[in-house]
Motif scaffolding. Sequence first.
Motif, PDB file in Angstrom:
ATOM      1  N   GLN A   1       4.836  12.715   7.027  1.00  0.00           N
ATOM      2  CA  GLN A   1       3.734  12.041   6.341  1.00  0.00           C
ATOM      3  C   GLN A   1       4.138  10.693   5.779  1.00  0.00           C
TER       4      GLN A   1
ATOM      5  N   GLU B   1       5.818  20.058   6.865  1.00  0.00           N
ATOM      6  CA  GLU B   1       4.749  19.164   7.331  1.00  0.00           C
ATOM      7  C   GLU B   1       4.879  18.919   8.843  1.00  0.00           C
TER       8      GLU B   1
ATOM      9  N   ASP C   1      -3.493  11.386   5.626  1.00  0.00           N
ATOM     10  CA  ASP C   1      -2.392  12.300   5.983  1.00  0.00           C
ATOM     11  C   ASP C   1      -2.284  12.369   7.513  1.00  0.00           C
TER      12      ASP C   1
ATOM     13  N   THR D   1      -0.579  14.097   9.382  1.00  0.00           N
ATOM     14  CA  THR D   1      -0.336  15.418   9.984  1.00  0.00           C
ATOM     15  C   THR D   1      -1.649  16.199  10.142  1.00  0.00           C
TER      16      THR D   1
ATOM     17  N   ASP E   1      -2.281   4.952   4.668  1.00  0.00           N
ATOM     18  CA  ASP E   1      -1.448   6.020   5.227  1.00  0.00           C
ATOM     19  C   ASP E   1       0.020   5.582   5.128  1.00  0.00           C
TER      20      ASP E   1
ATOM     21  N   ASN F   1       3.854  12.489  -3.269  1.00  0.00           N
ATOM     22  CA  ASN F   1       2.729  12.663  -2.354  1.00  0.00           C
ATOM     23  C   ASN F   1       1.499  13.095  -3.134  1.00  0.00           C
TER      24      ASN F   1
ATOM     25  N   PHE G   1      -1.573  16.414   0.462  1.00  0.00           N
ATOM     26  CA  PHE G   1      -0.592  16.394   1.549  1.00  0.00           C
ATOM     27  C   PHE G   1       0.179  17.718   1.619  1.00  0.00           C
TER      28      PHE G   1
END
Length: 712
Positions: free
Chosen positions: A166, A205, A313, A315, A363, A453, A457
């Motif tokens: 991330q 993640e 995010d 991911t 991001d 974060n 996340f």
Amino acid sequence: MSARREPDQTPPTDVSPTGAPPAQTSPDPRSQQGDRLTTAQGLRVDDTDHSLKAGPRGPVLLEDHHLREKITHFDHERIPERVVHARGAAAHGVFTAYGNASAITKAGFLATEGQETEVFTRFSTVVGSRGSADTVRDVRGFSTKFYTEEGTYDLVANVIPVFFIQDAIKFPDLIHAVKPHPDREIPQAQSAHDTFWDFASRHTETQHTTIWFMSGRGIPASYRTVEGFGVHTFRMENAEGKTSLVKIHWKPVAGVHSMVWEEAQLAQGADPDFHRRDLADAIEHGAFPEWELGLQVMPDSEDEMFMGIDLLDPTKLVPEELCPVQKVGRLVLNANPTNYFAETEQVAFHPGHLVPGIQVTNDPLLQGRLFSYLDTQITRLGGPNFAQLPINRTHAPVNDMLRDGMHQTAIHEGLGTYLPNTLAGGLPTASPAAPGVFVTLPKPVAGDKVRENPLSFGDHFTQPRMFWNSLSPIEQAHTAAAYVFELGKCYEQSVRDHQLRALAKIDADLCARVAAGLGVPVPDGESGDASPGAGEGLGAGDADGVTRTAAISEVKDDPGPIIGRVIGVFADDGSDEEELSVLRTALKAEQADLKVIASHLGTLGVQPVERTPVTARSIEFDAVVLADGLAASPLAAHPRTRSILEEAFRHGKAIVAWGDGVEVLDAYGIDTSAEGVLTDTELTPDLTQGLVRAVGLHRAWERLAALDAAGT
Ligand code: HDD
């Protein structure tokens, strides 16, 4: 005895009256001109095969400038390979806008109906070095340089919609972990080793991207059949100043199609250049690969969330059920590069190469990328002037203030190297906000400086679970088997255990299957994640209750087009060339390719023979056909004929036979009642249509499932 000049070194005789070299053969004056060998200074040389020596058996003389120049240049022919995505293949093409994107973006190449933009697209594997095999299990890059009138726009995409991490600060760790072990430098181009799974299991993640590339998406059948994804959320702005949050997709017209693992492994040995060759061959044969560009358009909301999904995010994906992909243009790759090094190797992409109407978001992965790509080119391409290389040159007019530096090829005029100036008439001037000018969107920035974060996340498992649920049963079986393979290649039991604990949080059945394959008990479910904020179900990520999404599985009810697919046809001297011609014509109408495999090269009548059992491999065919007239031929008896048939059967490929070709199937125990095995007494239109349909479905999925259930 001295051999000063071989006969074929005789100078050509078409000397012009002035003695000047004949007309230029290349549009680039710095590449070849005329047909005479020269030094880099344009000096014609009389011999390039013998060093200047003191007598035929004497020492080589230092004064031989041609020798020294030739070898010195050779010594420096290689440049550093890309630190990631080193191995790639590329093509030129054209992008045509449908025009419907004008409601979303003012970028001219997207917004103007019918606008054609030249492009250069490079596909790549991530992990392996330049000489590694194409068909390894990996994520793949899909980068496109749009040479637009407003400046160059680079879409530096991957074939998987999410990313491992991330935050860009973890990228060096991720890449160190997945690259070969630093002591022995093995394994090459593989994720199946301890350091990768050590990292992946501790930074959970990664689990969404890893499950994608454990599926067929990690071993695509060809570059022509991959999707592409911009991954990040971008901010687009239309001509009225309205902004939207957007995810960018490439949808292959030929459909998504992957290999099965054994095919991928066979190809690594039989044809390590499999994808590179496939792309170049398809373009050369006129089966131009095509994609549609699609946008998922979401409101530019204050919290940058969409239906529970954090759009910052990388991911996370947005299921198409929640936000459909709207097609806004078409990419056609229609020309192979002329020179691999000059184009494919030297092309330099950068997510920061933007045009008016497309901007970045916060991001944190994207923000780190915005630094990395410019920085890496300075080492890789030897200085700051790489934008002047032909493949990197923008097609828009340039009037920058960048001067000098290594490999400067422009001869800049005048004194105007600073602003404001009066000596150069005040030029060039910055442009006020106007169409075609890039103006950064004003966005408020607030907050304490922290290394943290957002809470949203922290959900690492909801979307991997959605991915797993969205696979068909046979795709699930292949994915579980991939984990068993990968973790089975790890030496450290603690690494396997950690990853099993992560799998337990994705899906209990997946975890149980992998644990069974590894011969260990199912773990108790603690993920052991080391990254701060990691956990299950923390914050958003539930994707508004979407637990499966249709865009993931490759198994479709309706067949897709078979453009560019390759059908291997076993036929020999006893076969009817007319029948081969009928089949060839039918497949050509579908833009598929037919390759005849016979016991000898040359021809069968007028039909060209492209392969013998010695040169043919099952991996290059999407279907295998046996013509009549084979049963008594040496081809039928060849042991490789048998292995090609067995592999095609095992890999779920269509197998078609007519006449006594059916006897060959029987002789080798191929089950003619199995799904996707089609036979008849003669070549009928129905048989041909059945073949086209079976290839369009990619594989006989039920056959694969039955083989899997039987453990074969
Ligand atoms: Fe990257 C190359 C795609 C994250 C740093 N990246 C590279 C290429 C692709 C991507 C397709 C090959 C370009 C080519 O063909 O020349 N990378 C991605 C995607 C990412 C991503 C889709 C996440 C969404 N990359 C990423 C991060 C970093 C980098 C987080 C560093 C912080 N990537 C690079 C690089 C490369 C590169 C080191 C190597 C060669 C190059 O840039 O030109 O700068």
